[in-house]
Design a protein around this motif. Structure first.
Motif, PDB file in Angstrom:
ATOM      1  N   GLY A 141      74.457  27.113  23.947  1.00 31.54           N
ATOM      2  CA  GLY A 141      73.562  26.106  23.382  1.00 31.54           C
ATOM      3  C   GLY A 141      73.702  24.725  23.982  1.00 31.54           C
ATOM      4  O   GLY A 141      73.121  23.773  23.452  1.00 31.54           O
ATOM      5  N   ALA A 142      74.432  24.588  25.067  1.00 26.86           N
ATOM      6  CA  ALA A 142      74.679  23.262  25.638  1.00 26.86           C
ATOM      7  C   ALA A 142      73.619  22.938  26.680  1.00 26.86           C
ATOM      8  O   ALA A 142      73.777  23.251  27.855  1.00 26.86           O
ATOM      9  N   GLY A 143      72.537  22.306  26.259  1.00 28.35           N
ATOM     10  CA  GLY A 143      71.527  21.909  27.228  1.00 28.35           C
ATOM     11  C   GLY A 143      70.165  21.703  26.617  1.00 28.35           C
ATOM     12  O   GLY A 143      69.807  22.347  25.628  1.00 28.35           O
ATOM     13  N   GLY A 144      69.395  20.820  27.215  1.00 31.92           N
ATOM     14  CA  GLY A 144      68.026  20.567  26.784  1.00 31.92           C
ATOM     15  C   GLY A 144      67.017  21.378  27.563  1.00 31.92           C
ATOM     16  O   GLY A 144      65.809  21.175  27.429  1.00 31.92           O
ATOM     17  N   ALA A 181      60.935  24.712  28.526  1.00 32.70           N
ATOM     18  CA  ALA A 181      60.557  24.840  27.116  1.00 32.70           C
ATOM     19  C   ALA A 181      61.469  24.045  26.194  1.00 32.70           C
ATOM     20  O   ALA A 181      61.364  24.147  24.979  1.00 32.70           O
ATOM     21  N   GLY A 182      62.365  23.242  26.777  1.00 26.44           N
ATOM     22  CA  GLY A 182      63.329  22.514  25.948  1.00 26.44           C
ATOM     23  C   GLY A 182      64.510  23.401  25.601  1.00 26.44           C
ATOM     24  O   GLY A 182      64.541  24.598  25.895  1.00 26.44           O
ATOM     25  N   GLY A 183      65.506  22.793  24.984  1.00 28.63           N
ATOM     26  CA  GLY A 183      66.693  23.556  24.615  1.00 28.63           C
ATOM     27  C   GLY A 183      67.413  22.911  23.435  1.00 28.63           C
ATOM     28  O   GLY A 183      67.116  21.775  23.077  1.00 28.63           O
ATOM     29  N   SER A 184      68.251  23.665  22.782  1.00 28.84           N
ATOM     30  CA  SER A 184      68.673  24.977  23.249  1.00 28.84           C
ATOM     31  C   SER A 184      67.895  26.147  22.632  1.00 28.84           C
ATOM     32  O   SER A 184      68.094  27.301  23.018  1.00 28.84           O
ATOM     33  N   SER A 185      66.990  25.871  21.684  1.00 33.03           N
ATOM     34  CA  SER A 185      66.196  26.938  21.064  1.00 33.03           C
ATOM     35  C   SER A 185      64.870  27.116  21.800  1.00 33.03           C
ATOM     36  O   SER A 185      63.830  27.350  21.186  1.00 33.03           O
ATOM     37  N   LEU A 224      57.815  34.010  13.189  1.00 31.01           N
ATOM     38  CA  LEU A 224      58.889  33.110  12.767  1.00 31.01           C
ATOM     39  C   LEU A 224      60.071  33.334  13.695  1.00 31.01           C
ATOM     40  O   LEU A 224      60.341  34.471  14.099  1.00 31.01           O
ATOM     41  N   SER A 225      60.788  32.261  14.022  1.00 30.92           N
ATOM     42  CA  SER A 225      61.938  32.415  14.902  1.00 30.92           C
ATOM     43  C   SER A 225      63.065  31.495  14.468  1.00 30.92           C
ATOM     44  O   SER A 225      62.847  30.333  14.120  1.00 30.92           O
ATOM     45  N   HIS A 226      64.257  32.039  14.497  1.00 32.04           N
ATOM     46  CA  HIS A 226      65.471  31.338  14.066  1.00 32.04           C
ATOM     47  C   HIS A 226      65.960  30.395  15.168  1.00 32.04           C
ATOM     48  O   HIS A 226      65.910  30.720  16.355  1.00 32.04           O
ATOM     49  N   GLY A 227      66.396  29.206  14.778  1.00 28.20           N
ATOM     50  CA  GLY A 227      66.947  28.256  15.738  1.00 28.20           C
ATOM     51  C   GLY A 227      68.201  27.603  15.214  1.00 28.20           C
ATOM     52  O   GLY A 227      68.664  27.892  14.100  1.00 28.20           O
ATOM     53  N   SER A 228      68.760  26.707  16.011  1.00 31.16           N
ATOM     54  CA  SER A 228      69.914  25.916  15.564  1.00 31.16           C
ATOM     55  C   SER A 228      69.867  24.587  16.287  1.00 31.16           C
ATOM     56  O   SER A 228      69.184  24.430  17.287  1.00 31.16           O
ATOM     57  N   ASP A 229      70.627  23.604  15.762  1.00 31.35           N
ATOM     58  CA  ASP A 229      70.445  22.230  16.218  1.00 31.35           C
ATOM     59  C   ASP A 229      71.741  21.444  16.105  1.00 31.35           C
ATOM     60  O   ASP A 229      72.350  21.378  15.035  1.00 31.35           O
ATOM     61  N   LEU A 230      72.149  20.840  17.223  1.00 30.11           N
ATOM     62  CA  LEU A 230      73.251  19.883  17.246  1.00 30.11           C
ATOM     63  C   LEU A 230      72.769  18.565  17.831  1.00 30.11           C
ATOM     64  O   LEU A 230      72.934  17.505  17.232  1.00 30.11           O
ATOM     65  N   MET A 231      72.140  18.628  19.010  1.00 34.94           N
ATOM     66  CA  MET A 231      71.608  17.434  19.658  1.00 34.94           C
ATOM     67  C   MET A 231      70.113  17.648  19.936  1.00 34.94           C
ATOM     68  O   MET A 231      69.637  17.544  21.061  1.00 34.94           O
ATOM     69  N   GLY A 232      69.381  18.002  18.871  1.00 34.67           N
ATOM     70  CA  GLY A 232      67.958  18.245  19.023  1.00 34.67           C
ATOM     71  C   GLY A 232      67.634  19.636  19.514  1.00 34.67           C
ATOM     72  O   GLY A 232      66.508  19.906  19.947  1.00 34.67           O
ATOM     73  N   SER A 233      68.581  20.555  19.440  1.00 34.90           N
ATOM     74  CA  SER A 233      68.404  21.893  20.007  1.00 34.90           C
ATOM     75  C   SER A 233      67.278  22.687  19.357  1.00 34.90           C
ATOM     76  O   SER A 233      66.778  23.647  19.940  1.00 34.90           O
ATOM     77  N   LEU A 234      66.905  22.307  18.171  1.00 37.69           N
ATOM     78  CA  LEU A 234      65.794  22.929  17.470  1.00 37.69           C
ATOM     79  C   LEU A 234      64.550  22.054  17.570  1.00 37.69           C
ATOM     80  O   LEU A 234      63.423  22.544  17.722  1.00 37.69           O
ATOM     81  N   ARG A 235      64.769  20.746  17.574  1.00 35.08           N
ATOM     82  CA  ARG A 235      63.643  19.800  17.549  1.00 35.08           C
ATOM     83  C   ARG A 235      62.982  19.634  18.913  1.00 35.08           C
ATOM     84  O   ARG A 235      61.752  19.608  19.018  1.00 35.08           O
ATOM     85  N   THR A 236      63.768  19.519  19.980  1.00 32.39           N
ATOM     86  CA  THR A 236      63.190  19.323  21.315  1.00 32.39           C
ATOM     87  C   THR A 236      62.312  20.494  21.754  1.00 32.39           C
ATOM     88  O   THR A 236      61.176  20.282  22.208  1.00 32.39           O
ATOM     89  N   PRO A 237      62.774  21.750  21.628  1.00 34.34           N
ATOM     90  CA  PRO A 237      61.897  22.856  22.025  1.00 34.34           C
ATOM     91  C   PRO A 237      60.615  22.926  21.195  1.00 34.34           C
ATOM     92  O   PRO A 237      59.558  23.274  21.723  1.00 34.34           O
ATOM     93  N   VAL A 260      60.448  12.686  19.222  1.00 30.78           N
ATOM     94  CA  VAL A 260      61.459  13.731  19.371  1.00 30.78           C
ATOM     95  C   VAL A 260      62.218  13.490  20.675  1.00 30.78           C
ATOM     96  O   VAL A 260      63.445  13.484  20.714  1.00 30.78           O
ATOM     97  N   VAL A 261      61.466  13.302  21.733  1.00 30.51           N
ATOM     98  CA  VAL A 261      61.984  12.880  23.032  1.00 30.51           C
ATOM     99  C   VAL A 261      60.975  11.913  23.636  1.00 30.51           C
ATOM    100  O   VAL A 261      59.816  11.882  23.232  1.00 30.51           O
ATOM    101  N   GLY A 262      61.414  11.139  24.617  1.00 28.98           N
ATOM    102  CA  GLY A 262      60.562  10.102  25.176  1.00 28.98           C
ATOM    103  C   GLY A 262      59.697  10.535  26.327  1.00 28.98           C
ATOM    104  O   GLY A 262      58.995   9.706  26.919  1.00 28.98           O
TER     105      GLY A 262
END
Length: 479
Positions: free
Chosen positions: A135-138, A158-162, A176-189, A386-388
């Motif tokens: 999950g380390a990456g955008g 497609a963004g990361g990590s989800s 529906l798809s499961h995701g997770s988020d530490l540094m936007g890993s769910l929000r950026t994608p 979400v991102v710039g």
């Protein structure tokens, strides 16, 4: 304006998840038919997007016989709906790699608690969605499966990590798809693929990583194509489980029911750049301003304001270091031996953290929470990017420049994710429009403490005001 993009998959794949679930509950359609439609769509679009590199359709079909043996009366009952699970969570009998070469053939003999919950509530795991290593990456690329490509332009990431989860939704592979988020890993994608992702309050969707279950920074959450489907999936993921020690009891009123409650037009605080905290391209600013203008026309109150948020950058980075030091640095040596540069750098940063930096972060986090708690008594949400930037080329690990300014570190371009993670406030990423080149732009809403219901109601108001639609698309293949 949303680009005119066709969808040529099975008709059922284009329906909202809630409509398919309603038909499954009434037995107007069978789980076998829905699994077959999902499998067909996956086969059709995977060569273009690489969103779900591990497919387990036969396992999903076998699980149909077990439907109803779990929590068939639960408000989040999915009744045989195929779903995606991010390749950071174990699924019994299905290859689970974490994007790591040492684990490329690993097949777990037990599922993670969240997977068990979703299967008990009628979800059929259709496959594992792609993610960067651990999950380390955008950008969702790894040495096992390669890169996931953006459905709106397959030259882009497609963004990361989800990223695999988001692309699977945008193309109609699953509902529906499961995701997770530490540094936007769910929000950026979600932003990059024009779908929705919700980073919930800690414990709302289970707990932290299995090896560090008390951590509150890296959290699981739902992803969907519209707000009402997001509420359905959130209900399916919510509830207490003693194996997930920070998990919360489900609220008295379901999140789906919360969306039907009468409420006043939302009060939205809006900031294009969070007081200059991160760089934003001019076109992104234009799209977000236009979205807020439409929301105001629909009756919402929008005020351009953002509180001062002292030491947010340093505080977040220290807390993120705790995650990497507690979870990733303790993995077995053969796994660590093949870490890519991004993961190795994150672990090295974690090991350099001093005790004083951690103490300072704990105090600063409390200050930031109190600032936001007070601020959100006057507003329902804080709306920020979400991102710039729009999605970048899939070959680029991360952008080197935003709005003409050089990005100093990998983390800098994802700074808009820091606030919610640091203050443990729920945050939602949703479509806000498109660039002139047809690439998605996302809007992030940060809500009050344990305020998922407020967040969802506000998002629904914005979704209806913008009227961007929620149908999946055929991948836009460009070379």
């Amino acid at each position: 304006m949303k680009p005119d993009t066709p969808f040529t998959g099975p008709d059922v794949c284009a329906l909202p998840a809630r409509e398919v679930v309603a038909a499954l509950r009434k037995r107007e359609i069978s789980p076998t038919e829905v699994v077959a439609a999902s499998a067909q769509r996956i086969a059709d679009v995977e060569p273009a997007v690489n969103a779900m590199p591990t497919v387990c359709a036969e396992r999903a079909e076998a699980k149909i016989a077990e439907l109803g043996q779990g929590e068939a009366d639960h408000v989040g009952w999915l009744a045989g709906l195929p779903i995606g699970i991010k390749d950071l969570n174990a699924v019994e009998g299905v290859r689970t790699t974490w994007g790591n070469l040492t684990l490329k053939d690993f097949v777990p003999d037990a599922s993670d608690p969240m997977v068990e919950r979703l299967e008990a509530r009628g979800g059929l795991v259709m496959g594992k969605t792609n993610t960067p290593e651990f999950g380390a990456g955008g950008n969702s690329t790894n040495p096992v499966f390669g890169a996931t490509r953006n459905p709106w332009d397959t030259r882009m990431n497609a963004g990361g990590s989800s990223g695999g989860a988001a692309a699977s939704l945008a193309t109609g592979e699953v509902w529906l798809s499961h995701g997770s988020d530490l540094m936007g890993s769910l929000r950026t994608p979600a932003a990059h693929c024009s779908v929705l992702g919700l980073r919930p309050s800690p414990g709302r969707c289970g707990g932290g990583p299995g090896s560090a279950a008390f951590l509150t920074e890296g959290l699981q959450g739902p992803m969907a194509r519209d707000v009402r489907d997001l509420a359905l999936f959130l209900d399916a993921m919510t509830g207490y489980d003693p194996r997930m020690p920070i998990s919360l009891d489900a609220p008295a009123t379901s999140f789906q029911a919360e969306l039907d409650r009468q409420s006043k037009p939302p009060r939205i605080a809006f900031s294009e750049d969070q007081n200059g905290f991160a760089a934003v391209e001019r076109e992104i600013r234009t799209v977000l301003r236009g979205a807020m203008e439409e929301v105001m026309k629909a009756g919402a109150t929008v005020e351009e304001t953002c509180p001062d948020l002292p030491d947010l950058n340093e505080t977040y980075l220290a807390l993120r270091g705790l995650h990497y030091g507690s979870v990733i640095a303790s993995l077995p040596e053969p796994v660590r031996a093949v870490f890519g540069e991004r993961l190795s750098d994150n672990v090295a940063y974690a090991k350099r953290l001093t005790a004083q930096a951690i103490y300072d972060a704990m105090r600063a986090r409390t200050t930031l929470y109190e600032i936001m708690r007070g601020f959100l008594t006057r507003f329902d949400v804080l709306a920020i990017p979400v991102v710039g930037i729009a999605p970048d080329l899939v070959e680029h690990d991360y952008p080197r420049h935003v709005d003409g300014a050089e990005i100093g570190t990998y983390e800098d371009w994802l700074r808009f994710s820091f606030l919610a993670t640091t203050t443990l406030l729920p945050a939602l990423s949703m479509p806000a429009g498109f660039t002139a080149g047809g690439l998605p732009v996302g809007l992030q809403l940060v809500g009050p403490p344990r305020g998922e219901a407020v967040l969802l109601r506000t998002a629904l108001f914005i979704e209806e005001a913008l009227d961007l639609g929620n149908r999946p698309i055929d991948p836009v293949i460009r070379h």
